[in-house]
Scaffold this motif. Structure first.
Motif, short mmCIF file in Angstrom:
data_model
loop_
_atom_site.label_atom_id
_atom_site.label_comp_id
_atom_site.label_asym_id
_atom_site.label_seq_id
_atom_site.Cartn_x
_atom_site.Cartn_y
_atom_site.Cartn_z
N GLU A 183 -11.80 10.28 -1.84
CA GLU A 183 -10.96 9.13 -2.19
C GLU A 183 -11.20 8.03 -1.15
N ALA A 184 -12.45 7.93 -0.70
CA ALA A 184 -12.79 6.97 0.36
C ALA A 184 -12.30 5.57 0.00
N HIS A 185 -12.43 5.22 -1.28
CA HIS A 185 -12.09 3.85 -1.68
C HIS A 185 -10.64 3.70 -2.12
N GLY A 186 -9.84 4.75 -1.97
CA GLY A 186 -8.46 4.69 -2.49
C GLY A 186 -7.40 4.68 -1.41
N ALA A 187 -7.71 4.13 -0.24
CA ALA A 187 -6.77 4.23 0.89
C ALA A 187 -5.47 3.46 0.67
N LEU A 188 -5.45 2.54 -0.27
CA LEU A 188 -4.22 1.74 -0.47
C LEU A 188 -3.26 2.38 -1.48
N TYR A 189 -3.72 3.45 -2.14
CA TYR A 189 -2.97 3.94 -3.30
C TYR A 189 -1.53 4.34 -3.01
N ASN A 190 -1.28 4.83 -1.81
CA ASN A 190 0.08 5.28 -1.51
C ASN A 190 1.06 4.12 -1.37
N SER A 192 1.41 1.05 -3.10
CA SER A 192 1.85 0.15 -4.18
C SER A 192 1.98 0.96 -5.46
N ASP A 193 3.10 0.76 -6.16
CA ASP A 193 3.22 1.51 -7.42
C ASP A 193 2.41 0.86 -8.54
N LYS A 194 1.71 -0.23 -8.21
CA LYS A 194 0.81 -0.83 -9.20
C LYS A 194 -0.58 -0.20 -9.10
N LEU A 195 -0.76 0.67 -8.14
CA LEU A 195 -2.05 1.36 -7.97
C LEU A 195 -1.87 2.83 -8.38
N PRO A 196 -2.97 3.53 -8.65
CA PRO A 196 -2.84 4.94 -9.06
C PRO A 196 -2.18 5.79 -7.98
N LYS A 197 -1.71 6.96 -8.39
CA LYS A 197 -1.16 7.91 -7.40
C LYS A 197 -2.30 8.48 -6.57
N THR A 198 -2.00 8.93 -5.37
CA THR A 198 -3.06 9.50 -4.53
C THR A 198 -3.53 10.84 -5.09
N ALA A 199 -4.73 11.23 -4.68
CA ALA A 199 -5.28 12.50 -5.14
C ALA A 199 -4.40 13.67 -4.69
N ILE A 200 -3.87 13.58 -3.47
CA ILE A 200 -3.02 14.66 -2.96
C ILE A 200 -1.74 14.76 -3.80
#
Ligand SMILES: Cc1ncc(COP(=O)(O)O)c(C=O)c1O
Length: 441
Positions: A183-190, A192-200
């Motif tokens: 999830e290298a490119h998903g560091a912001l996900y946690n 904003s609720d406008k972004l996907p949920k984190t992998a964890i």
């Protein structure tokens, strides 16, 4: 005490330790501020290889924010975090299923762990020329054929495509397979609720995040996340694996930078900044749509990755024109599309500049896009560990079909292999090869 405070506190001590520079730039004055806080594990400072104090506290804080069992800091990128994750979960000869669009660090991990790989092909989008999701149904049928120890996949992809990790992790659990998500490119996900949920949050056992790609931190900063639900593995195994790969002289400014990054992301200001960025991107896109610019926008897409194409011009020409005529560089481009990466630090002005340039790009009405093709399913003749460091010879490209490659073909970015050592050369690969082809003897 936090790592940040530890570094900014005036140290009234004469230290005869590494580094010898005494926190002063003797040469390279322009980097004086780099030197100012560049300490090693002097008394009172914590140790990244066995954290008990400020590093442990900082990691713990991030772990609480991300709701992980434990989060580890990497000052050698998501690359090293991935190697450590793989080394922890994969023993020699374990069967590993790997999505083919994984970053090269995963291939390196296969060499280092001696895991036996089967490749899994993600879905593709020929119009945009990109890999998309992992199809859960196809994954399930693959897992029914063999008992794998681990499945490794990338989500979001380089271009921001998110797979349904919840469904994938349920399937992996059902089949007793560990799930590692790059999830290298998903560091912001946690944040904003406008972004996907984190992998964890969606059930992955392990994930890695780069913090320098979109989260505003310095190059080389990353984290390794372990889920509270992971089974049959001692958490210290991850620390041991990180210690195999990470330097014994970590950069304290980088560690402090990771701590500061999460303080910011988790603050009201940081969360607001992300939502503002998303809003500005949305506004930019809706205006540009009126100028013949098309954006990739499937449900599962991360909007911070601006993937676009414009009527009447190829991705390559669009990229060249923006670079040469408007001084704008993209993250990546292909025949049909261009990718502009945004994140913490992307200003409204920067987006305006891109928008104004895109409006002015000259196009040719008779230009037609062509669908792109993708690499064939790889024919693995030698596993990565067995193909490593072999004797090789050269043959003419015309005689190389079905011979075993000793070379990697890997356009960078995105660092996804088209052919790895140990794999048979297929007709599709010939366009990417020089006249003299290195093959395993
Ligand atoms: C999908 C993906 N994973 C991992 C990495 C490696 O990350 P790092 O540069 O933090 O080592 C990259 C870098 O390009 C990437 O795109």
């Amino acid at each position: 005490m936090s790592i940040i405070k530890l570094l900014t506190k005036k140290l009234d001590r004469t230290i005869f330790t590494t580094p010898s520079h005494n926190q002063k730039a003797i040469f390279s004055q322009e980097y004086a501020s780099f030197y100012k806080h560049d300490y090693s594990e002097i008394d009172g400072f914590d140790n990244l290889q066995n954290p008990v104090n400020s590093i442990l506290m900082a990691q713990g804080k991030v772990s609480d924010i991300l709701k992980t069992k434990q989060t580890f800091f990497s000052i050698q990128g998501a690359t090293t975090a991935m190697l450590a994750a793989m080394k922890t979960l994969i023993n020699p000869a374990d069967r590993v299923l790997v999505a083919r669009n994984c970053h090269k660090s995963v291939y390196n991990g296969l060499v280092l762990t001696a895991g036996m790989v089967d490749w899994f092909m993600p879905e593709t989008d020929e119009k945009w020329g990109i890999y998309t999701i992992i199809d859960p149904k196809k994954l399930e049928s693959t897992l029914e054929l063999n008992q794998y120890k681990v499945f490794i996949m990338t989500s979001p992809t380089y271009e921001g495509i998110n797979s349904n990790i919840q469904e994938i992790s349920d399937i992996c659990k059902k089949h007793d397979v560990y799930l590692i998500v790059d999830e290298a490119h998903g560091a912001l996900y946690n944040f904003s609720d406008k972004l996907p949920k984190t992998a964890i949050e969606q059930g992955a056992d392990v994930s890695v995040n780069s913090l320098h790609k979109t989260a505003g931190a310095l190059n080389q900063t990353a984290i390794l996340n372990v889920s509270s639900n992971i089974k049959n593995i001692h958490i210290t195994s991850f620390q041991n694996s990180l210690n195999l790969f990470q330097t014994t002289s970590p950069s304290y400014p980088l560690l402090a930078n990771i701590e500061a990054c999460f303080n910011y992301l988790n603050s009201k200001e940081g969360r607001k900044e992300i939502d503002l960025l998303l809003l500005e991107i949305e506004k930019t896109k809706s205006e540009l749509k009126r100028f013949g610019v098309e954006f990739y926008s499937e449900d599962n897409h991360d909007p911070t990755k601006i993937l676009l194409r414009k009527d009447g011009i190829s991705g390559f020409d669009l990229s060249d024109s923006l670079f040469n005529d408007f001084n704008i560089e993209d993250e990546m481009n292909n025949q049909n599309s261009c990718l502009y990466l945004t994140g913490i630090g992307t200003t409204k002005q920067k987006l305006e500049k891109l928008k104004n340039a895109l409006k002015k790009i000259k196009t040719n009405p008779s230009f037609e896009f062509q669908n792109m093709d993708f690499q064939p399913y790889p024919i693995v003749k030698l596993q990565p560990v067995n193909a490593y460091n072999r004797e090789y010879i050269y043959v003419n490209k015309n005689d190389s079909l079905l011979k075993i490659s000793n070379k990697i073909i890997m356009p960078y970015p995105p660092g996804i292999g088209l052919l790895y050592p140990g794999e048979a050369i297929q007709k599709w690969h010939l366009n990417y090869l020089n006249n003299d082809v290195e093959i395993i003897a």
